[in-house]
Design a protein around this motif. Structure first.
Motif, PDB file in Angstrom:
ATOM      1  N   LYS A   1       4.477 -10.828   9.582  1.00 58.60           N
ATOM      2  CA  LYS A   1       5.160 -11.874  10.351  1.00 58.60           C
ATOM      3  C   LYS A   1       4.890 -11.734  11.846  1.00 58.60           C
ATOM      4  O   LYS A   1       4.640 -12.725  12.538  1.00 58.60           O
TER       5      LYS A   1
ATOM      6  N   GLU B   1      10.324 -19.229  14.436  1.00 61.51           N
ATOM      7  CA  GLU B   1      10.889 -18.956  13.115  1.00 61.51           C
ATOM      8  C   GLU B   1      10.157 -17.792  12.444  1.00 61.51           C
ATOM      9  O   GLU B   1      10.774 -16.942  11.822  1.00 61.51           O
ATOM     10  N   VAL B   2       8.850 -17.758  12.581  1.00 60.50           N
ATOM     11  CA  VAL B   2       8.065 -16.659  12.011  1.00 60.50           C
ATOM     12  C   VAL B   2       8.469 -15.347  12.673  1.00 60.50           C
ATOM     13  O   VAL B   2       8.642 -14.325  12.002  1.00 60.50           O
TER      14      VAL B   2
ATOM     15  N   LYS C   1      11.375 -14.658  14.007  1.00 57.97           N
ATOM     16  CA  LYS C   1      12.705 -14.299  13.491  1.00 57.97           C
ATOM     17  C   LYS C   1      12.610 -13.695  12.092  1.00 57.97           C
ATOM     18  O   LYS C   1      13.347 -12.763  11.766  1.00 57.97           O
ATOM     19  N   GLU C   2      11.705 -14.209  11.278  1.00 54.78           N
ATOM     20  CA  GLU C   2      11.498 -13.640   9.943  1.00 54.78           C
ATOM     21  C   GLU C   2      10.989 -12.201  10.063  1.00 54.78           C
ATOM     22  O   GLU C   2      11.377 -11.329   9.290  1.00 54.78           O
TER      23      GLU C   2
END
Length: 129
Positions: A76, A56-57, A59-60
């Motif tokens: 990120k 998720e990080v 993707k951010e």
């Protein structure tokens, strides 16, 4: 004769439909049963569970990169890389280093970008990619 032909046609249609269903069911069943053991015999390697949050990080970081928010993308990607290093997930280390290198280049930090890209290349070569 019309009734007989029509009735025969319906009977033929029903028989064809039943045969098709039977054949389709048998083929589906055979395909499913033959695919299941292969999946059980050769499971795909799964990333360590702690990397789901790390993904998720990452993707951010990608979203920030695509939006041209280089500093946020840098943060990120650095966070994602650290998580990948802790998990020793080399494929993710390569991926984050590559994106971090491009991000650093966009920030004018070419020397640090080169370090990230060289590390990505080295690990990738070690992995046989």
């Amino acid at each position: 004769e019309k009734k007989t032909t029509g009735g025969g046609s319906r009977a033929t249609s029903s028989a064809t439909s039943a045969a098709t269903s039977s054949t389709t069911s048998a083929a589906t069943s055979a395909a499913t049963s033959s695919a299941t053991p292969a999946a059980q015999t050769h499971p795909q390697p799964q990333p360590p569970p702690q990397l789901s949050a790390n993904a998720e990080v990452f993707k951010e970081g990608l979203a920030a990169y695509q939006a041209g928010q280089w500093r946020l993308a840098k943060e990120k990607f650095e966070e994602a890389r650290e998580g990948a290093r802790q998990a020793d997930y080399r494929g993710r280390i390569v991926e984050t280093n590559r994106m971090l290198g491009h991000t650093l280049q966009n920030l004018g930090m070419t020397q640090q970008a080169l370090v990230c890209l060289e590390e990505a290349l080295q690990i990738s070569e070690e992995m046989g990619d």
